[in-house]
Design an enzyme around this catalytic site. Sequence first.
Site, mmCIF file in Angstrom:
data_model
loop_
_atom_site.group_PDB
_atom_site.id
_atom_site.type_symbol
_atom_site.label_atom_id
_atom_site.label_comp_id
_atom_site.label_asym_id
_atom_site.label_seq_id
_atom_site.Cartn_x
_atom_site.Cartn_y
_atom_site.Cartn_z
ATOM 1 C CD GLU A 365 -8.250 -25.803 48.681
ATOM 2 O OE1 GLU A 365 -7.421 -26.393 48.366
ATOM 3 O OE2 GLU A 365 -8.965 -26.947 48.510
HETATM 4 ZN ZN ZN Z 1 -5.308 -31.063 49.721
#
Ligand code: ZN
Length: 391
Positions: A365
């Site tokens: 992320e």
């Molecule tokens: Zn996502």
Amino acid sequence: MLSLASVALFSQLTLQQPQEDKPRNPDGCSFSQVEFTTDFAAGRLHHCEQDKDGEFKLYLKPEKEDINPSPWYAFAVENMADESKTFTITLFANKGISRYKPKRSSIGEDMWHPIPFSEGDGWLKFEVTLPAKEKEIIAGQEIIDNVHYIEWLSSLIKEPERSKVISLGVSSEGRNLAALEHTVTSSNKWLILIGRQHPPEVTGAIALLHFGELLFSDEKYVSDFRKQYNILLVPNMNPDGVYHGNWRLTAAGVDMNRDWKNQTLPETQALAKYLTKLTNDGGRIEFAIDFHSTHRNVFYTIPKDYEPSSGVPLRNPQRVYNWIEEIAEMVDSVELEYQPGAHPDSGVFKQFITDKFAAHAVTYEVSDSEDRDNIKRVAEAALISLINRLN
Ligand SMILES: [Zn+2]
């Protein structure tokens, strides 16, 4: 070798849109002074209202109520007047309006520039000054559309005898799931890379582009790695969502990263089928990375002591932690976190890879607002460190 003709044919197939599916302009967004349009891939705006002279309200809506509040927007603004004008634009969304900060780009230019803005509960306001009859694009992040991915994958082919662009299948609206498949005869080990399950998560998409760019470059250590490893790179798992400028879902209205357990979507089915065949044919998935974005840089991992539901023990459980620690040392000015977690019923990709193939998988992320140079530095460090650990 993938000839130019076959590349062109592949691109045509991929870019073909169903007739009823051409991008549409939003309602009520054409005014005497200015026009707001979305008739391009990733364009998105729900409707518009004129407020005072030169001031406009633009409304954003998701593809389905009550989804993850990630109000994506991308529209062209055109000054229809014969003189330079400044327009005040306020964007409205029920939730999450501050997730994506406005950026502008000239038509045909690849540079994006942040726009100063103010914001409050449910709104975000900024000004745009345009010369007479000029037009520019405004969006929540850089636009990386389906065409870009096809051209990019084709540009990575350096060893046509080992690498080719393939389609894993088609999305629910018939767009190809384009992938770069790199195969070697000397090894059965595979590295799997995917991205863009969630269309507006562009910083994760940028990280994947840098990662892939270096992975298929001429640098000696990566070309040596490519001699010993099989790679599948699927940069754009959700081409329908990218095309429509969806906030989260596929064209079927499903969050793809909750669908890997049940596989109801043609997109998840296509990749799962490919990976199952690969392992049935003797291939072994060593590692998988799924690129996303959120409000911080974080690697979601599988706990070291996790026991996959298949009963096969997780291979090299420590490797991922050594990898992340090394990345953090290599780019110590960038804040990185990691968070182990196992959610066997969640339907997320990393869980699917671990449960089905006993391999470690990471959800990579990237912060929505991360400096673009830092995204590149971390992605390159991640690849360099990973190569050392996979060898
Ligand atoms: Zn996502």
